[in-house]
Design an enzyme around this catalytic site. Structure first.
Site, mmCIF file in Angstrom:
data_model
loop_
_atom_site.group_PDB
_atom_site.id
_atom_site.type_symbol
_atom_site.label_atom_id
_atom_site.label_comp_id
_atom_site.label_asym_id
_atom_site.label_seq_id
_atom_site.Cartn_x
_atom_site.Cartn_y
_atom_site.Cartn_z
ATOM 1 N N GLY A 39 13.526 -39.084 -64.555
ATOM 2 C CA GLY A 39 14.148 -40.393 -64.754
ATOM 3 C C GLY A 39 13.412 -41.483 -63.993
ATOM 4 O O GLY A 39 12.360 -41.245 -63.380
ATOM 5 N N GLU B 113 9.211 -48.821 -45.106
ATOM 6 C CA GLU B 113 8.522 -47.890 -46.021
ATOM 7 C C GLU B 113 7.395 -47.178 -45.295
ATOM 8 O O GLU B 113 7.220 -45.961 -45.413
ATOM 9 C CB GLU B 113 7.947 -48.645 -47.223
ATOM 10 C CG GLU B 113 8.983 -49.226 -48.168
ATOM 11 C CD GLU B 113 8.343 -49.792 -49.427
ATOM 12 O OE1 GLU B 113 7.488 -49.141 -50.036
ATOM 13 O OE2 GLU B 113 8.702 -50.931 -49.794
ATOM 14 N N ASN C 211 1.261 -48.242 -48.528
ATOM 15 C CA ASN C 211 1.929 -46.960 -48.212
ATOM 16 C C ASN C 211 0.921 -45.829 -48.098
ATOM 17 O O ASN C 211 1.066 -44.949 -47.249
ATOM 18 C CB ASN C 211 2.990 -46.636 -49.266
ATOM 19 C CG ASN C 211 4.293 -47.351 -48.988
ATOM 20 O OD1 ASN C 211 5.001 -47.016 -48.042
ATOM 21 N ND2 ASN C 211 4.597 -48.365 -49.784
ATOM 22 N N ARG D 286 2.342 -39.673 -72.567
ATOM 23 C CA ARG D 286 2.605 -39.475 -71.127
ATOM 24 C C ARG D 286 2.289 -38.038 -70.722
ATOM 25 O O ARG D 286 1.788 -37.778 -69.631
ATOM 26 C CB ARG D 286 4.083 -39.754 -70.816
ATOM 27 C CG ARG D 286 4.447 -41.219 -70.832
ATOM 28 C CD ARG D 286 5.881 -41.419 -70.356
ATOM 29 N NE ARG D 286 6.290 -42.803 -70.560
ATOM 30 C CZ ARG D 286 6.043 -43.792 -69.712
ATOM 31 N NH1 ARG D 286 5.415 -43.546 -68.587
ATOM 32 N NH2 ARG D 286 6.429 -45.014 -69.983
ATOM 33 N N HIS E 179 10.590 -45.737 -52.875
ATOM 34 C CA HIS E 179 11.054 -46.842 -53.721
ATOM 35 C C HIS E 179 11.686 -47.906 -52.828
ATOM 36 O O HIS E 179 12.478 -47.577 -51.938
ATOM 37 C CB HIS E 179 12.059 -46.337 -54.758
ATOM 38 C CG HIS E 179 12.502 -47.418 -55.693
ATOM 39 N ND1 HIS E 179 11.686 -47.909 -56.701
ATOM 40 C CD2 HIS E 179 13.650 -48.141 -55.747
ATOM 41 C CE1 HIS E 179 12.325 -48.872 -57.336
ATOM 42 N NE2 HIS E 179 13.521 -49.041 -56.776
ATOM 43 N N SER F 30 13.978 -46.023 -50.098
ATOM 44 C CA SER F 30 14.409 -44.629 -50.252
ATOM 45 C C SER F 30 13.201 -43.746 -50.492
ATOM 46 O O SER F 30 12.275 -44.133 -51.213
ATOM 47 C CB SER F 30 15.338 -44.481 -51.473
ATOM 48 O OG SER F 30 16.401 -45.400 -51.444
ATOM 49 N N GLY G 96 -1.823 -50.226 -51.999
ATOM 50 C CA GLY G 96 -1.941 -48.993 -51.225
ATOM 51 C C GLY G 96 -1.570 -49.110 -49.758
ATOM 52 O O GLY G 96 -2.076 -48.349 -48.935
ATOM 53 N N MET H 244 3.140 -46.813 -60.389
ATOM 54 C CA MET H 244 4.089 -47.483 -61.261
ATOM 55 C C MET H 244 4.126 -46.849 -62.654
ATOM 56 O O MET H 244 3.955 -47.528 -63.668
ATOM 57 C CB MET H 244 3.753 -48.979 -61.343
ATOM 58 C CG MET H 244 3.700 -49.645 -59.984
ATOM 59 S SD MET H 244 5.122 -49.256 -58.956
ATOM 60 C CE MET H 244 5.890 -50.840 -58.904
ATOM 61 N N ARG H 245 4.338 -45.546 -62.672
ATOM 62 C CA ARG H 245 4.447 -44.816 -63.934
ATOM 63 C C ARG H 245 5.600 -43.828 -63.839
ATOM 64 O O ARG H 245 5.835 -43.254 -62.771
ATOM 65 C CB ARG H 245 3.164 -43.990 -64.195
ATOM 66 C CG ARG H 245 1.890 -44.764 -64.225
ATOM 67 C CD ARG H 245 1.623 -45.404 -65.558
ATOM 68 N NE ARG H 245 1.717 -44.472 -66.678
ATOM 69 C CZ ARG H 245 1.953 -44.846 -67.930
ATOM 70 N NH1 ARG H 245 2.136 -46.122 -68.216
ATOM 71 N NH2 ARG H 245 2.019 -43.957 -68.896
ATOM 72 N N ASN I 217 8.658 -39.629 -53.946
ATOM 73 C CA ASN I 217 8.402 -41.030 -54.283
ATOM 74 C C ASN I 217 9.038 -41.926 -53.224
ATOM 75 O O ASN I 217 10.074 -41.599 -52.662
ATOM 76 C CB ASN I 217 9.032 -41.359 -55.651
ATOM 77 C CG ASN I 217 8.762 -42.792 -56.085
ATOM 78 O OD1 ASN I 217 7.657 -43.304 -55.941
ATOM 79 N ND2 ASN I 217 9.783 -43.454 -56.632
ATOM 80 N N ASP J 250 12.339 -36.801 -60.322
ATOM 81 C CA ASP J 250 12.666 -36.108 -61.570
ATOM 82 C C ASP J 250 12.140 -36.967 -62.714
ATOM 83 O O ASP J 250 11.422 -37.939 -62.471
ATOM 84 C CB ASP J 250 14.172 -35.801 -61.666
ATOM 85 C CG ASP J 250 15.028 -37.050 -61.736
ATOM 86 O OD1 ASP J 250 14.474 -38.151 -61.948
ATOM 87 O OD2 ASP J 250 16.251 -36.929 -61.582
ATOM 88 N N ASP K 273 13.151 -43.528 -60.955
ATOM 89 C CA ASP K 273 13.570 -43.596 -59.546
ATOM 90 C C ASP K 273 14.929 -42.918 -59.335
ATOM 91 O O ASP K 273 15.793 -43.430 -58.627
ATOM 92 C CB ASP K 273 13.628 -45.064 -59.082
ATOM 93 C CG ASP K 273 12.283 -45.762 -59.240
ATOM 94 O OD1 ASP K 273 11.262 -45.173 -58.867
ATOM 95 O OD2 ASP K 273 12.265 -46.896 -59.751
HETATM 96 C C1 GAR Z 1 5.937 -50.336 -52.536
HETATM 97 O O1 GAR Z 1 6.885 -51.294 -52.150
HETATM 98 C C2 GAR Z 1 6.620 -49.146 -53.170
HETATM 99 O O2 GAR Z 1 7.838 -48.831 -52.582
HETATM 100 C C3 GAR Z 1 6.809 -49.641 -54.581
HETATM 101 O O3 GAR Z 1 5.604 -50.289 -54.886
HETATM 102 C C4 GAR Z 1 5.068 -50.856 -53.684
HETATM 103 C C5 GAR Z 1 3.655 -50.402 -53.562
HETATM 104 O O4 GAR Z 1 3.021 -51.036 -52.493
HETATM 105 N N1 GAR Z 1 7.095 -48.572 -55.493
HETATM 106 C C6 GAR Z 1 7.919 -48.698 -56.530
HETATM 107 O O5 GAR Z 1 8.470 -49.741 -56.825
HETATM 108 C C7 GAR Z 1 8.115 -47.420 -57.324
HETATM 109 N N2 GAR Z 1 9.203 -47.569 -58.231
HETATM 110 P P1 GAR Z 1 1.713 -50.410 -51.850
HETATM 111 O O6 GAR Z 1 0.727 -50.187 -52.989
HETATM 112 O O7 GAR Z 1 1.241 -51.474 -50.906
HETATM 113 O O8 GAR Z 1 2.076 -49.137 -51.157
#
Ligand code: GAR
Length: 224
Positions: free
Chosen positions: A147, A178, A22, A69, A113, A140, A20, A94-95, A111, A145, A149
């Site tokens: 798909g 990020e 971010n 889902r 990424h 990014s 967490g 991560m879903r 999102n 959507d 990412d």
């Molecule tokens: C981050 O790097 C985020 O961009 C990535 O997971 C990490 C989460 O870190 N997300 C993905 O890969 C989504 N496809 P955090 O829990 O410390 O924010």
């Protein structure tokens, strides 16, 4: 979402799976809207503690407790709507989400990424970039959507892969961006909304981009 009037009082829901950082960047920023609910699909996610410490309501919805889902996303939508959430941010969630969530929050699910999409979607994007020996990496923020990412990109931050970097160093350099890029984009989406252009959705008009020493930011903008 019941009506557009609802959007006059934006509220954020944040979906997480892990540590967490971010989410912390969002909690620490002025986003122009409160974070009304943080949902984790993992019980022990440290992100939950971060939210609670900030006085933000949390909820754990384990994806394994649902038969599909779609059923899982329906539970997420119910929880978000119960708190009046108007915009959803996936911050290390991560879903893959389905149309059940996307239709409830059209053009309002973002999102972050850790790659320069469309390169390196999916798990461990930084490792994918590192192992591909790219010279530039980054992150990014895009609209989601159904798909992997793959939704329209709103903003990207590029960082160099420096000589002598190991994977952790690269991961950390991307993460700094990020933490800056995600709150910046979320605030613009909340306070100014998006403009539809022939090339897809864009942020409404340009603000001066934050100047950063190593990174290059680029943002899709359009006049209303
Ligand atoms: C981050 O790097 C985020 O961009 C990535 O997971 C990490 C989460 O870190 N997300 C993905 O890969 C989504 N496809 P955090 O829990 O410390 O924010």
């Amino acid at each position: 979402m019941s009506s557009r009037a609802h959007l006059d009082h934006p509220k954020l829901g944040v979906l997480v799976s892990g540590s967490g950082t971010n989410l912390q960047a969002l909690l620490d920023a002025d986003l122009g809207a409160p974070i009304a609910l943080v949902i984790s699909n993992k019980k022990g996610a440290f992100a939950l503690e971060r939210a609670q410490k900030h006085g933000v309501k949390t909820c754990v919805l384990g994806h394994k407790d649902f038969e599909s889902r779609e059923h899982y996303d329906a539970a997420i939508v119910a929880a978000l709507e119960a708190e009046g959430v108007t915009h959803v941010v996936l911050a290390g969630f991560m879903r893959i989400v389905t149309s059940v969530l996307l239709d409830a929050f059209p053009r309002r699910v973002l999102n972050i990424h850790p790659s320069l999409l469309p390169a390196f979607p999916g798990i461990d994007a930084q490792k994918q970039a590192f192992e591909a020996r790219t010279l530039i990496a980054g992150c990014s923020v895009h609209l989601v959507d159904s798909g992997l990412d793959s939704g329209p990109i709103l903003a990207q931050a590029a960082v160099p892969v420096c000589p002598g970097d190991d994977l952790d160093a690269l991961r950390a350099r991307i993460l700094v961006e990020e933490h800056a890029l995600l709150p910046w984009v979320v605030r613009l989406v909340i306070t100014r909304g998006l403009v539809e252009t022939p090339e897809g959705p864009a942020l409404r008009s340009a603000l001066p981009l934050p100047s950063r020493s190593l990174a290059l930011w680029s943002v899709r903008t359009a006049e209303a």
